[in-house]
Design a protein around this motif. Structure first.
Motif, mmCIF file in Angstrom:
data_model
loop_
_atom_site.group_PDB
_atom_site.id
_atom_site.type_symbol
_atom_site.label_atom_id
_atom_site.label_comp_id
_atom_site.label_asym_id
_atom_site.label_seq_id
_atom_site.Cartn_x
_atom_site.Cartn_y
_atom_site.Cartn_z
ATOM 1 N N GLU A 49 0.801 -1.224 0.000
ATOM 2 C CA GLU A 49 0.000 0.000 0.000
ATOM 3 C C GLU A 49 0.832 1.272 0.000
ATOM 4 O OE1 GLU A 49 -3.412 0.051 2.535
ATOM 5 O OE2 GLU A 49 -3.771 -2.075 2.211
ATOM 6 N N ASN A 50 2.150 1.142 0.128
ATOM 7 C CA ASN A 50 3.024 2.308 0.008
ATOM 8 C C ASN A 50 4.448 1.842 -0.300
ATOM 9 O OD1 ASN A 50 4.600 2.004 2.594
ATOM 10 N ND2 ASN A 50 2.542 2.210 3.445
ATOM 11 N N GLY A 51 5.280 2.794 -0.675
ATOM 12 C CA GLY A 51 6.644 2.481 -1.071
ATOM 13 C C GLY A 51 7.483 1.883 0.042
ATOM 14 N N LEU A 52 7.210 2.284 1.276
ATOM 15 C CA LEU A 52 7.987 1.772 2.406
ATOM 16 C C LEU A 52 7.785 0.261 2.562
ATOM 17 C CD1 LEU A 52 9.922 2.492 4.716
ATOM 18 C CD2 LEU A 52 7.915 2.843 6.160
ATOM 19 N N GLN A 53 6.524 -0.176 2.500
ATOM 20 C CA GLN A 53 6.240 -1.617 2.607
ATOM 21 C C GLN A 53 6.955 -2.393 1.499
ATOM 22 O OE1 GLN A 53 1.979 -1.992 2.386
ATOM 23 N NE2 GLN A 53 1.673 -1.481 4.547
ATOM 24 N N ALA A 54 6.956 -1.852 0.295
ATOM 25 C CA ALA A 54 7.591 -2.538 -0.835
ATOM 26 C C ALA A 54 9.103 -2.602 -0.674
ATOM 27 C CB ALA A 54 7.230 -1.838 -2.138
ATOM 28 N N LEU A 55 9.709 -1.503 -0.202
ATOM 29 C CA LEU A 55 11.165 -1.509 0.047
ATOM 30 C C LEU A 55 11.511 -2.566 1.088
ATOM 31 C CD1 LEU A 55 12.040 2.283 0.094
ATOM 32 C CD2 LEU A 55 12.891 0.583 -1.536
ATOM 33 N N GLU A 56 10.684 -2.647 2.133
ATOM 34 C CA GLU A 56 10.906 -3.677 3.153
ATOM 35 C C GLU A 56 10.804 -5.068 2.526
ATOM 36 O OE1 GLU A 56 12.009 -3.197 6.278
ATOM 37 O OE2 GLU A 56 12.103 -1.092 5.693
ATOM 38 N N GLY A 57 9.824 -5.254 1.641
ATOM 39 C CA GLY A 57 9.667 -6.534 0.950
ATOM 40 C C GLY A 57 10.905 -6.904 0.146
ATOM 41 N N ILE A 58 11.477 -5.933 -0.551
ATOM 42 C CA ILE A 58 12.692 -6.184 -1.341
ATOM 43 C C ILE A 58 13.868 -6.497 -0.418
ATOM 44 C CG2 ILE A 58 14.387 -5.143 -2.909
ATOM 45 C CD1 ILE A 58 11.992 -3.527 -4.117
ATOM 46 N N LYS A 59 13.988 -5.746 0.674
ATOM 47 C CA LYS A 59 15.100 -5.972 1.623
ATOM 48 C C LYS A 59 14.994 -7.353 2.274
ATOM 49 C CE LYS A 59 15.885 -1.090 2.568
ATOM 50 N NZ LYS A 59 15.650 0.030 3.487
ATOM 51 N N ILE A 60 13.775 -7.778 2.581
ATOM 52 C CA ILE A 60 13.577 -9.115 3.156
ATOM 53 C C ILE A 60 14.005 -10.177 2.145
ATOM 54 C CG2 ILE A 60 11.794 -10.778 3.878
ATOM 55 C CD1 ILE A 60 10.384 -8.328 5.253
ATOM 56 N N ASN A 61 13.629 -9.981 0.874
ATOM 57 C CA ASN A 61 14.079 -10.904 -0.181
ATOM 58 C C ASN A 61 15.599 -10.993 -0.207
ATOM 59 O OD1 ASN A 61 11.403 -11.177 -0.906
ATOM 60 N ND2 ASN A 61 11.666 -10.499 -3.008
ATOM 61 N N LEU A 62 16.261 -9.847 -0.101
ATOM 62 C CA LEU A 62 17.727 -9.823 -0.109
ATOM 63 C C LEU A 62 18.298 -10.590 1.085
ATOM 64 C CD1 LEU A 62 18.570 -6.147 -1.156
ATOM 65 C CD2 LEU A 62 19.268 -8.220 -2.355
ATOM 66 N N GLN A 63 17.747 -10.325 2.272
ATOM 67 C CA GLN A 63 18.230 -10.997 3.483
ATOM 68 C C GLN A 63 18.062 -12.505 3.391
ATOM 69 O OE1 GLN A 63 15.878 -9.022 6.460
ATOM 70 N NE2 GLN A 63 17.296 -7.297 6.665
ATOM 71 N N LYS A 64 16.946 -12.942 2.832
ATOM 72 C CA LYS A 64 16.665 -14.375 2.727
ATOM 73 C C LYS A 64 17.306 -14.979 1.471
ATOM 74 C CE LYS A 64 12.197 -14.384 5.106
ATOM 75 N NZ LYS A 64 10.764 -14.664 4.947
ATOM 76 N N GLU A 65 18.011 -14.138 0.712
ATOM 77 C CA GLU A 65 18.618 -14.549 -0.558
ATOM 78 C C GLU A 65 17.575 -15.108 -1.517
ATOM 79 O OE1 GLU A 65 22.164 -16.854 0.064
ATOM 80 O OE2 GLU A 65 23.018 -15.329 1.371
ATOM 81 N N GLU A 66 16.389 -14.512 -1.462
ATOM 82 C CA GLU A 66 15.319 -14.849 -2.393
ATOM 83 C C GLU A 66 15.343 -13.827 -3.530
ATOM 84 O OE1 GLU A 66 11.749 -14.706 -0.087
ATOM 85 O OE2 GLU A 66 12.215 -16.548 1.005
ATOM 86 N N ALA A 67 14.793 -14.225 -4.652
ATOM 87 C CA ALA A 67 14.788 -13.336 -5.812
ATOM 88 C C ALA A 67 13.921 -12.107 -5.551
ATOM 89 C CB ALA A 67 14.280 -14.081 -7.033
ATOM 90 N N PRO A 68 14.424 -10.938 -5.906
ATOM 91 C CA PRO A 68 13.585 -9.741 -5.837
ATOM 92 C C PRO A 68 12.545 -9.803 -6.957
ATOM 93 C CG PRO A 68 15.718 -9.204 -6.805
ATOM 94 C CD PRO A 68 15.770 -10.652 -6.394
ATOM 95 N N PRO A 69 11.592 -8.876 -6.959
ATOM 96 C CA PRO A 69 10.584 -8.910 -8.023
ATOM 97 C C PRO A 69 11.220 -8.698 -9.391
ATOM 98 C CG PRO A 69 10.443 -6.860 -6.793
ATOM 99 C CD PRO A 69 11.407 -7.741 -6.057
ATOM 100 N N ASP A 70 10.587 -9.251 -10.417
ATOM 101 C CA ASP A 70 11.021 -9.010 -11.796
ATOM 102 C C ASP A 70 10.420 -7.709 -12.299
ATOM 103 O OD1 ASP A 70 12.043 -11.767 -12.016
ATOM 104 O OD2 ASP A 70 9.935 -12.326 -12.097
ATOM 105 N N LEU A 71 9.256 -7.388 -11.729
ATOM 106 C CA LEU A 71 8.460 -6.271 -12.223
ATOM 107 C C LEU A 71 7.810 -5.554 -11.055
ATOM 108 C CD1 LEU A 71 6.781 -4.763 -14.480
ATOM 109 C CD2 LEU A 71 5.132 -6.613 -14.274
#
Length: 130
Positions: free
Chosen positions: A36-58
């Motif tokens: 619902e906002n950019g902050l939540q999405a940035l956190e989502g990307i950072k969590i992906n990085l920490q877990k070594e999961e792929a970030p979004p493609d799009l």
């Protein structure tokens, strides 16, 4: 299909619903994650990085949102993108046809692929996904 992992960053729940329906009705087989906002999405990307999961493609990004808007998200993303293993395609989908916003999008030409107005058309959606 060139995208699997899709983030939709928009505070409008109706837009979330419309995107889900448009994807399904056009046989675009992705499971978008909604923020619902950019902050939540940035956190989502950072969590992906920490877990070594792929970030979004799009990323489908709105401009006008509370907490962290689309422009603020893009500023933060510019810093973060160097840590990502791949390029993320970002498309702005906004209700703003303001020339100021359109010109500002040019400041992020390395991040933004295109700028679409709401409501996004089927052709617009297909130009992103195909």
């Amino acid at each position: 299909m060139k995208f699997n992992n899709v983030f939709v960053i928009d505070d409008d729940k109706v837009f979330h619903f419309i995107i889900k329906k448009l994807l399904a009705s056009n046989n675009i087989n992705v499971e978008p994650r909604f923020f619902e906002n950019g902050l939540q999405a940035l956190e989502g990307i950072k969590i992906n990085l920490q877990k070594e999961e792929a970030p979004p493609d799009l990323i489908l990004l709105d401009i006008n949102m509370p907490i962290l808007d689309g422009w603020e998200f893009l500023e933060e993303f510019k810093i973060l993108k160097n840590r990502l293993q791949k390029e993320i395609a970002i498309y702005i989908i906004s209700s703003s046809d303001n020339i100021v916003d359109r010109n500002r999008a040019k400041d992020f030409k390395d991040e933004i692929k295109d700028y679409f107005l709401k409501p996004i058309t089927v052709d617009g959606l297909k130009s992103i996904f195909y």
